[in-house]
Design an enzyme around this catalytic site. Structure first.
Site, PDB file in Angstrom:
ATOM      1  N   ARG A 147      37.197  46.699  51.504  1.00 23.34           N
ATOM      2  CA  ARG A 147      36.096  46.683  50.544  1.00 23.34           C
ATOM      3  C   ARG A 147      34.862  46.136  51.240  1.00 23.34           C
ATOM      4  O   ARG A 147      34.956  45.169  52.008  1.00 23.34           O
ATOM      5  CB  ARG A 147      36.455  45.803  49.330  1.00 23.34           C
ATOM      6  CG  ARG A 147      35.471  45.935  48.186  1.00 23.34           C
ATOM      7  CD  ARG A 147      35.744  44.966  47.069  1.00 23.34           C
ATOM      8  NE  ARG A 147      35.191  43.645  47.380  1.00 23.34           N
ATOM      9  CZ  ARG A 147      35.075  42.685  46.461  1.00 23.34           C
ATOM     10  NH1 ARG A 147      35.520  42.889  45.219  1.00 23.34           N
ATOM     11  NH2 ARG A 147      34.546  41.501  46.783  1.00 23.34           N
ATOM     12  N   TYR A 159      27.262  38.657  44.325  1.00 29.61           N
ATOM     13  CA  TYR A 159      28.717  38.680  44.161  1.00 29.61           C
ATOM     14  C   TYR A 159      29.390  39.213  45.416  1.00 29.61           C
ATOM     15  O   TYR A 159      28.931  40.203  46.012  1.00 29.61           O
ATOM     16  CB  TYR A 159      29.104  39.595  42.975  1.00 29.61           C
ATOM     17  CG  TYR A 159      30.546  39.973  43.114  1.00 29.61           C
ATOM     18  CD1 TYR A 159      30.917  41.202  43.640  1.00 29.61           C
ATOM     19  CD2 TYR A 159      31.532  39.035  42.847  1.00 29.61           C
ATOM     20  CE1 TYR A 159      32.243  41.504  43.862  1.00 29.61           C
ATOM     21  CE2 TYR A 159      32.855  39.327  43.067  1.00 29.61           C
ATOM     22  CZ  TYR A 159      33.210  40.553  43.584  1.00 29.61           C
ATOM     23  OH  TYR A 159      34.520  40.836  43.810  1.00 29.61           O
ATOM     24  N   ASP A 217      32.589  47.439  45.115  1.00 34.55           N
ATOM     25  CA  ASP A 217      32.700  46.951  43.744  1.00 34.55           C
ATOM     26  C   ASP A 217      31.299  46.790  43.149  1.00 34.55           C
ATOM     27  O   ASP A 217      30.514  45.954  43.608  1.00 34.55           O
ATOM     28  CB  ASP A 217      33.423  45.584  43.761  1.00 34.55           C
ATOM     29  CG  ASP A 217      33.838  45.124  42.370  1.00 34.55           C
ATOM     30  OD1 ASP A 217      34.677  44.203  42.284  1.00 34.55           O
ATOM     31  OD2 ASP A 217      33.348  45.697  41.383  1.00 34.55           O
ATOM     32  N   HIS A 219      30.754  45.834  40.161  1.00 38.93           N
ATOM     33  CA  HIS A 219      30.882  44.623  39.336  1.00 38.93           C
ATOM     34  C   HIS A 219      30.083  44.684  38.042  1.00 38.93           C
ATOM     35  O   HIS A 219      29.374  43.731  37.684  1.00 38.93           O
ATOM     36  CB  HIS A 219      30.501  43.381  40.151  1.00 38.93           C
ATOM     37  CG  HIS A 219      31.489  42.257  39.963  1.00 38.93           C
ATOM     38  ND1 HIS A 219      31.291  41.250  39.061  1.00 38.93           N
ATOM     39  CD2 HIS A 219      32.679  42.022  40.531  1.00 38.93           C
ATOM     40  CE1 HIS A 219      32.314  40.397  39.096  1.00 38.93           C
ATOM     41  NE2 HIS A 219      33.177  40.856  39.978  1.00 38.93           N
ATOM     42  N   GLU A 243      34.011  50.806  42.282  1.00 38.25           N
ATOM     43  CA  GLU A 243      34.693  50.031  41.232  1.00 38.25           C
ATOM     44  C   GLU A 243      33.698  49.465  40.233  1.00 38.25           C
ATOM     45  O   GLU A 243      32.607  49.037  40.599  1.00 38.25           O
ATOM     46  CB  GLU A 243      35.449  48.894  41.902  1.00 38.25           C
ATOM     47  CG  GLU A 243      36.107  47.918  40.955  1.00 38.25           C
ATOM     48  CD  GLU A 243      36.760  46.765  41.685  1.00 38.25           C
ATOM     49  OE1 GLU A 243      36.917  46.844  42.917  1.00 38.25           O
ATOM     50  OE2 GLU A 243      37.086  45.770  41.032  1.00 38.25           O
ATOM     51  N   GLU A 269      39.649  45.861  35.609  1.00 37.39           N
ATOM     52  CA  GLU A 269      40.143  44.495  35.887  1.00 37.39           C
ATOM     53  C   GLU A 269      39.872  43.541  34.732  1.00 37.39           C
ATOM     54  O   GLU A 269      40.547  42.532  34.603  1.00 37.39           O
ATOM     55  CB  GLU A 269      39.553  43.958  37.176  1.00 37.39           C
ATOM     56  CG  GLU A 269      38.102  43.603  37.112  1.00 37.39           C
ATOM     57  CD  GLU A 269      37.590  43.022  38.426  1.00 37.39           C
ATOM     58  OE1 GLU A 269      37.906  43.576  39.500  1.00 37.39           O
ATOM     59  OE2 GLU A 269      36.900  42.002  38.378  1.00 37.39           O
ATOM     60  N   ARG A 290      42.623  49.494  37.279  1.00 32.56           N
ATOM     61  CA  ARG A 290      42.359  48.270  38.039  1.00 32.56           C
ATOM     62  C   ARG A 290      42.981  47.005  37.452  1.00 32.56           C
ATOM     63  O   ARG A 290      42.853  45.939  38.021  1.00 32.56           O
ATOM     64  CB  ARG A 290      40.846  48.038  38.108  1.00 32.56           C
ATOM     65  CG  ARG A 290      40.175  48.728  39.246  1.00 32.56           C
ATOM     66  CD  ARG A 290      40.575  48.167  40.584  1.00 32.56           C
ATOM     67  NE  ARG A 290      39.902  46.925  40.912  1.00 32.56           N
ATOM     68  CZ  ARG A 290      40.425  45.974  41.682  1.00 32.56           C
ATOM     69  NH1 ARG A 290      41.638  46.095  42.137  1.00 32.56           N
ATOM     70  NH2 ARG A 290      39.753  44.890  41.948  1.00 32.56           N
ATOM     71  N   GLU A 346      44.841  45.489  45.908  1.00 34.07           N
ATOM     72  CA  GLU A 346      43.856  44.512  46.393  1.00 34.07           C
ATOM     73  C   GLU A 346      44.602  43.282  46.893  1.00 34.07           C
ATOM     74  O   GLU A 346      45.541  42.799  46.229  1.00 34.07           O
ATOM     75  CB  GLU A 346      42.912  44.118  45.257  1.00 34.07           C
ATOM     76  CG  GLU A 346      41.878  43.087  45.648  1.00 34.07           C
ATOM     77  CD  GLU A 346      40.905  42.800  44.527  1.00 34.07           C
ATOM     78  OE1 GLU A 346      41.157  43.224  43.394  1.00 34.07           O
ATOM     79  OE2 GLU A 346      39.895  42.132  44.784  1.00 34.07           O
ATOM     80  N   TRP A 409      27.611  39.831  35.184  1.00 31.83           N
ATOM     81  CA  TRP A 409      27.783  39.273  36.538  1.00 31.83           C
ATOM     82  C   TRP A 409      28.763  40.125  37.332  1.00 31.83           C
ATOM     83  O   TRP A 409      29.767  40.589  36.795  1.00 31.83           O
ATOM     84  CB  TRP A 409      28.311  37.839  36.450  1.00 31.83           C
ATOM     85  CG  TRP A 409      28.618  37.262  37.787  1.00 31.83           C
ATOM     86  CD1 TRP A 409      27.719  36.839  38.733  1.00 31.83           C
ATOM     87  CD2 TRP A 409      29.917  37.095  38.372  1.00 31.83           C
ATOM     88  NE1 TRP A 409      28.373  36.402  39.847  1.00 31.83           N
ATOM     89  CE2 TRP A 409      29.712  36.547  39.681  1.00 31.83           C
ATOM     90  CE3 TRP A 409      31.217  37.351  37.944  1.00 31.83           C
ATOM     91  CZ2 TRP A 409      30.782  36.248  40.533  1.00 31.83           C
ATOM     92  CZ3 TRP A 409      32.286  37.075  38.794  1.00 31.83           C
ATOM     93  CH2 TRP A 409      32.041  36.510  40.067  1.00 31.83           C
TER      94      TRP A 409
HETATM   95  C1  CS2 Z   1      36.506  41.163  41.768  1.00 33.57           C
HETATM   96  C2  CS2 Z   1      37.121  39.868  41.362  1.00 33.57           C
HETATM   97  O1  CS2 Z   1      38.315  41.381  43.213  1.00 33.57           O
HETATM   98  C3  CS2 Z   1      37.514  41.999  42.501  1.00 33.57           C
HETATM   99  O2  CS2 Z   1      37.488  43.225  42.361  1.00 33.57           O
HETATM  100  O3  CS2 Z   1      35.941  41.895  40.719  1.00 33.57           O
HETATM  101  O4  CS2 Z   1      37.077  39.030  42.461  1.00 33.57           O
HETATM  102  C4  CS2 Z   1      36.472  39.176  40.192  1.00 33.57           C
HETATM  103  O5  CS2 Z   1      35.133  38.871  40.519  1.00 33.57           O
HETATM  104  C5  CS2 Z   1      37.241  37.909  39.927  1.00 33.57           C
HETATM  105  O6  CS2 Z   1      38.576  38.260  39.681  1.00 33.57           O
HETATM  106  C6  CS2 Z   1      36.690  37.159  38.740  1.00 33.57           C
HETATM  107  O7  CS2 Z   1      37.499  36.029  38.514  1.00 33.57           O
HETATM  108 MG    MG Z   2      36.284  43.938  40.862  1.00 35.86          MG
END
Ligand code: CS2
Ligand code: MG
Length: 409
Positions: A147, A159, A217, A219, A243, A269, A290, A346, A409
């Site tokens: 990634r 991030y 990602d 996000h 993602e 996720e 995810r 992941e 975020w």
């Molecule tokens: C992120 C995560 O790994 C990922 O894809 O989106 O690290 C996410 O930010 C964290 O799980 C939040 O706790």
């Molecule tokens: Mg993620």
């Protein structure tokens, strides 16, 4: 085989983790991960006050029935806290059942469908040279998929970008949850991000060549049309997936993205039940699921979601950051090994203190993970070691746009 004890163990070695430990009348124990980053204590209370007392005396073999009881008897449904609590019970019961059968859990899920589980790691860099170093560092560790996250000019804290350069032997150190009494505020500028990212991928793809699977990602920060624009502009760099390209509570938003780009999409996720995926899967609006086992009601529901996804040629991409504990990670690996529609796993690597608390039998070699063949899920928790690291309040950051508006975020 009756449940005699239900303990909730909170520990904070490298970060906060919540673990449920069930013990049966014949002395078998099972572990389940209940970690919800930034809201851990809500799940602790849900388990301690509303679930653990109801488990005592129940037949540990009745996993589906216990799942349905916990899901339907609460009356109020779904949500990350509820589903993380149910997941912990579910995985602990599967751990016990596999131990009782004398088999690794994947054997009870249909046995191995592959020899190893393709993993991806998190490379990051404040600029392209640092990013390329980080990619090289992950390839040295054996990762076969990576990634790519990078800083954005004009944005202070982004991030997914490690606080310091990734050098050989240095673990990826991006832990988003900041220890403190309130969430950190970060800034964001989507237009700056959209102007910057395609050029980064052009340089990265040019440096690593066409084969290496690259992931990114988003996000949750783009509007659907911005996500469509980015997906289209990244097509020449042949991403394995983009993602969380746009917030997906409105699943139909992905119809717009899908109309404009062939870049594969991964979402989920922050989802916690199959209903969050219903349109996304039925209309094939995504390519990868995810969710983490920990946040989606455990093995029992996660397998149902992935079997539903398999009917639409959608694959797994189970969430595996460091805020999924080694228990949650191990549960994912048993599912990864057994299902036919596996995509990728992941795998951020936990820190040394975490690995002292959780003894794991899964392995990572030559870019492939394997859950191991110990009966159960293959993780033990050292309660004494866990006791050395009491919970510390920690929150995920939140974003504000440059004009001060709160943003995803
Ligand atoms: C992120 C995560 O790994 C990922 O894809 O989106 O690290 C996410 O930010 C964290 O799980 C939040 O706790
Ligand atoms: Mg993620």
């Amino acid at each position: 085989m009756i449940i005699e004890k239900a303990e909730v163990i909170v520990t904070s070695p490298d970060r906060n983790f919540v673990t449920l430990k069930l013990t049966t009348d014949d002395g078998l124990t099972g572990l389940g991960d209940a970690t919800l980053n930034g809201r851990e204590l809500a799940v602790v209370s849900y388990l301690k006050d509303h679930v653990a007392p109801l488990l005592i005396g129940k037949d540990a073999h009745r996993i589906e029935d216990t799942w349905q009881f916990l899901y339907r008897s609460a009356y109020w449904r779904r949500g990350p806290v509820t589903m993380a609590a149910i997941a912990a019970v579910d995985v602990a019961l599967w751990d016990i059942k596999a131990k009782a059968a004398g088999m690794p859990l994947y054997q009870l899920l249909g046995g191995a469908s592959r020899n190893g589980i393709l993993a991806y790691g998190h490379a990051s860099g404040r600029d392209v040279p640092e990013l390329l170093d980080s990619i090289a560092h992950h390839r040295e560790q054996g990762y076969r998929a990576i990634r790519v996250q990078t800083a954005v000019p004009g944005v202070k804290a982004v991030y997914g970008v490690a606080a310091q350069p990734q050098t050989s032997g240095k673990r990826y150190d991006y832990e988003p949850a900041g220890r403190g009494a309130s969430p950190m505020e970060e800034d964001w500028d989507t237009r700056a991000y959209l102007r910057h990212l395609p050029g980064v991928f052009e340089e990265v793809r040019g440096a690593v060549g066409p084969e290496l699977p690259l992931l990114h990602d988003g996000h949750h920060r783009m509007t659907p049309i911005q996500a469509a624009k980015l997906g289209k502009e990244l097509e020449p760099y042949d991403l394995f997936w983009l993602e969380d390209c746009t917030p997906a509570e409105n699943q139909e938003a992905l119809r717009l993205v899908r109309q404009h780009t062939t870049t594969p999409l991964a979402i989920g996720e922050i989802f916690n039940t199959v209903w969050d995926y219903q349109t996304l899967i039925r209309e094939q609006l995504i390519d990868y699921v995810r969710s983490a086992v920990t946040h989606t009601g455990g093995i029992t529901q996660m397998k149902k979601i992935l079997d539903f996804a398999a009917q639409y040629q959608i694959k797994s991409g189970i969430h595996g950051p460091t805020d999924i504990s080694p228990v949650g990670m191990a549960a994912a690996l048993h599912l990864d090994l057994a299902i036919h529609n596996f995509g990728i796993q992941e795998y951020m690597q936990h820190g040394e203190l975490t690995n002292r608390v959780f003894q794991q039998s899964f392995t990572f070699e030559d870019g492939l993970l394997h859950p191991g063949d110990k009966p159960g899920i293959g993780v033990d928790l050292d309660v004494d070691e866990a006791g050395k690291y009491p919970y510390q309040t920690a929150y995920l950051p939140y974003n504000r746009l440059l004009d001060g508006t709160v943003h995803d975020w």
